[in-house]
Design an enzyme around this catalytic site. Structure first.
Site, PDB file in Angstrom:
ATOM      1  N   GLU A 304       0.746  -1.222  -0.022  1.00 40.07           N
ATOM      2  CA  GLU A 304      -0.183  -0.015   0.066  1.00 40.07           C
ATOM      3  C   GLU A 304       0.852   1.166  -0.285  1.00 40.07           C
ATOM      4  O   GLU A 304       0.492   2.268  -0.535  1.00 40.07           O
ATOM      5  CB  GLU A 304      -1.041  -0.013   1.402  1.00 40.07           C
ATOM      6  CG  GLU A 304      -2.319  -0.516   1.127  1.00 40.07           C
ATOM      7  CD  GLU A 304      -3.250  -0.350   2.017  1.00 40.07           C
ATOM      8  OE1 GLU A 304      -4.321  -1.047   2.280  1.00 40.07           O
ATOM      9  OE2 GLU A 304      -2.980   0.593   2.942  1.00 40.07           O
ATOM     10  N   HIS A 333       8.824 -26.653   0.482  1.00 40.37           N
ATOM     11  CA  HIS A 333       8.207 -27.838  -0.207  1.00 40.37           C
ATOM     12  C   HIS A 333       7.184 -27.374  -1.269  1.00 40.37           C
ATOM     13  O   HIS A 333       6.358 -28.111  -1.702  1.00 40.37           O
ATOM     14  CB  HIS A 333       7.595 -28.717   0.730  1.00 40.37           C
ATOM     15  CG  HIS A 333       8.635 -29.289   1.484  1.00 40.37           C
ATOM     16  ND1 HIS A 333       9.393 -30.637   1.405  1.00 40.37           N
ATOM     17  CD2 HIS A 333       9.159 -28.823   2.496  1.00 40.37           C
ATOM     18  CE1 HIS A 333      10.154 -30.923   2.131  1.00 40.37           C
ATOM     19  NE2 HIS A 333      10.496 -29.905   2.936  1.00 40.37           N
ATOM     20  N   LYS A 447     -13.199   1.424  -1.422  1.00 45.31           N
ATOM     21  CA  LYS A 447     -14.156   1.472  -0.686  1.00 45.31           C
ATOM     22  C   LYS A 447     -15.404   2.395  -1.282  1.00 45.31           C
ATOM     23  O   LYS A 447     -16.540   2.070  -1.081  1.00 45.31           O
ATOM     24  CB  LYS A 447     -13.820   2.436   0.506  1.00 45.31           C
ATOM     25  CG  LYS A 447     -12.948   1.604   1.408  1.00 45.31           C
ATOM     26  CD  LYS A 447     -12.462   2.531   2.843  1.00 45.31           C
ATOM     27  CE  LYS A 447     -11.448   1.813   3.659  1.00 45.31           C
ATOM     28  NZ  LYS A 447     -11.020   2.474   4.633  1.00 45.31           N
TER      29      LYS A 447
HETATM   30  O1  PA5 Z   1      -3.905   1.241   5.638  1.00 43.30           O
HETATM   31  C1  PA5 Z   1      -4.905   1.624   5.777  1.00 43.30           C
HETATM   32  O2  PA5 Z   1      -4.998   2.668   5.764  1.00 43.30           O
HETATM   33  C2  PA5 Z   1      -6.132   0.926   5.473  1.00 43.30           C
HETATM   34  O3  PA5 Z   1      -5.726  -0.832   5.404  1.00 43.30           O
HETATM   35  C3  PA5 Z   1      -7.139   1.081   6.692  1.00 43.30           C
HETATM   36  O4  PA5 Z   1      -6.456   0.662   7.885  1.00 43.30           O
HETATM   37  C4  PA5 Z   1      -8.424   0.108   6.342  1.00 43.30           C
HETATM   38  O5  PA5 Z   1      -8.877   0.275   5.068  1.00 43.30           O
HETATM   39  C5  PA5 Z   1      -9.261   0.294   7.541  1.00 43.30           C
HETATM   40  O6  PA5 Z   1      -9.786   1.740   7.499  1.00 43.30           O
HETATM   41  P1  PA5 Z   1     -10.430   2.303   8.626  1.00 43.30           P
HETATM   42  O7  PA5 Z   1      -9.521   2.275  10.013  1.00 43.30           O
HETATM   43  O8  PA5 Z   1     -10.951   3.733   8.513  1.00 43.30           O
HETATM   44  O9  PA5 Z   1     -11.641   1.605   8.980  1.00 43.30           O
END
Ligand code: PA5
Length: 479
Positions: A304, A333, A447
């Site tokens: 990310e 394996h 989202k």
């Molecule tokens: O790294 C990130 O920002 C995402 O993986 C969020 O943690 C994830 O989408 C969850 O978002 P939120 O904390 O707003 O529910």
């Protein structure tokens, strides 16, 4: 835990061995001293960028200060965790992505591998679950094994608008109502200080116990704030030692601008060089079942943060390196065949333990079968370490880049070091690639599209907007 003595801390230092990345070992397949040296100034600039922006909430770099600024919060967390341990049979985290991968990773790293199956007196806390999906079967099956009235639910969401987490919350809310339990007794929120739906919900109830997910801390950098600290403390993990380990690694890296003295900067530089030579895959391979989920946590962090299509100067780009998880020895394996003989497109990081929490002697037996008998008298610790060394050797022999992070033993202090090393490494690599390491427009877009699809009018909108219309392919029937 003696994490306060200098000698102990030194003996617990995580170290980096990157010989198997270099031309001295790999020949022309490796990185020469000259090539490495050519990246020195880019690496130093990345270090400077991270230094200059430490703690800046507006850049989502508040995570750099977490080892230093949480004394009061940690006290509260330890107290709350004690109450939860005495009051509840189960502790369930509801969250996804950065709100779930960290708690899962720390629990698995530092608790018994069959923790929930241990009798209560052998566990350090309630049974522990992290629910990070909206698979209906999973939620149904969870409800089969917990009594909601005797369960503490930690809803973790910065936005409070993540549909997966909020769907779970609504189901749990309903369960608690049916059980005649006040939400305030069984629910704890971890969320933004001022905005977001969980804040609103808490206000509506006249206050639900809430921890703050600090402004400048994004989901994947949040394990060392209440997102990770509360679940860890509930399982009896020494959260002060975790933070002390993070601080130890931070001090080492923040004071060393030279990559030759800064392990996070060296890892970042090696990966960037490898990426720019076409090594698009990064395999994270711990030789420890306890670290299996550290790979999941790391994969999110690396993917990310670096997978971006625009530079900080607004120029189009498509960068990033796909993280892959593997587990030693299990994946010897399955995947190692590919790593050894497949395309030269990977870098393998080994996480290797110098000492395991158990040794597990292998008894003598099957004396008339030499292939089996030779194992007797050794220990499983020796076996796994030998297999780790053999895999690194085989990869190296085949000209494959790999390096090892050596962990003296797995405890909260060494885990804290590892987490901070990876976070810094990611920040340095992002700066070297000149991308915004701390945003996730792709996730946000996902989202938004999910919500669109849920709404009834989505069908109409999809028709209007051809980019959203999946191609219709006629089904072929074999009847
Ligand atoms: O790294 C990130 O920002 C995402 O993986 C969020 O943690 C994830 O989408 C969850 O978002 P939120 O904390 O707003 O529910």
């Amino acid at each position: 835990m003696g994490y306060k003595t200098i000698a102990w801390r030194k003996s617990m230092r995580v170290t980096l061995d990157y010989n198997n990345m270099t031309s001295a070992v790999l020949g022309e397949k490796g990185i020469s001293p000259k090539q490495l040296s050519a990246y020195r100034s880019r690496a130093a600039k990345a270090w400077q960028y991270v230094q200059k922006n430490r703690g800046k909430d507006e850049l989502y770099m508040g995570w750099t200060e977490l080892p230093y600024n949480q004394n009061e919060i940690v006290k509260d967390i330890i107290e709350t965790a004690k109450n939860i341990r005495s009051k509840f049979q189960n502790f369930v985290v509801l969250g996804i992505g950065g709100s779930a991968l960290g708690p899962t990773m720390a629990f698995n790293a530092l608790c018994h591998l069959h923790y929930n199956d241990l009798p209560r007196n052998k566990r350090r806390g309630p049974k522990f679950f992290v629910e990070d999906n909206v698979d209906p079967v999973r939620m149904h099956d969870l409800l089969d094994v917990i009594n909601p009235a005797k369960t503490c639910f930690n809803v973790i969401s910065k936005s409070g608008a993540t549909s997966e987490t909020m769907a779970q919350y609504l189901i749990i809310l309903d369960q608690l109502k049916k059980a005649g339990v006040d939400v305030q007794n069984n629910v704890i929120f971890t969320t933004d200080a001022n905005k977001g739906n969980l804040k609103k919900i808490s206000d509506e109830y006249g206050g639900i116990k809430s921890y703050v997910l600090p402004d400048g801390v994004g989901g994947r950098f949040s394990e060392l704030c209440p997102v990770g600290l509360l679940p860890a403390a509930v399982c009896g993990i020494d959260v002060k030692a975790l933070l002390a380990g993070a601080e130890y690694m931070d001090r080492l890296c923040r004071t060393n601008r030279s990559m030759y003295k800064n392990p996070a900067l060296m890892c970042a530089t090696l990966q960037v060089i490898a990426m720019e030579q076409g090594k698009n895959l990064h395999v994270m391979m711990p030789y420890s079942d306890n670290l299996k989920y550290l790979s999941d946590w790391y994969c999110q962090l690396w993917a990310e943060s670096l997978g971006k299509n625009v530079t900080l100067d607004g120029e189009p780009c498509n960068v990033g390196q796909t993280p892959v998880k593997a587990l030693g020895v299990t994946d010897q394996h399955s995947q190692v065949q590919l790593y050894t003989e497949g395309p030269f497109d990977k870098v393998v990081t080994f996480l290797s333990l110098k000492k395991y929490a158990q040794t597990m002697p292998i008894p003598h037996g099957c004396e008339n079968i030499p292939d089996v008998a030779f194992l007797g008298g050794h220990t499983m610790e020796e076996l796994i370490q030998a297999e780790n060394a053999a895999t690194a050797f085989a990869l190296t022999k085949a000209g494959r880049m790999n390096y090892t992070l050596w962990i003296p033993e797995l405890n909260a202090f060494t885990l804290g070091q590892l987490l901070f090393l990876f976070e810094l490494q990611t920040a340095y690599a992002g700066a070297m690639l000149n991308v915004n390491t701390f945003n996730q427009p792709g996730v946000e877009e996902g989202k938004r599209l999910r919500l669109l699809c849920l709404e009834k009018r989505a069908t109409k909108k999809r028709k209007k907007n051809s980019t959203l219309t999946p191609q219709t392919i006629p089904l072929i029937s074999f009847d």
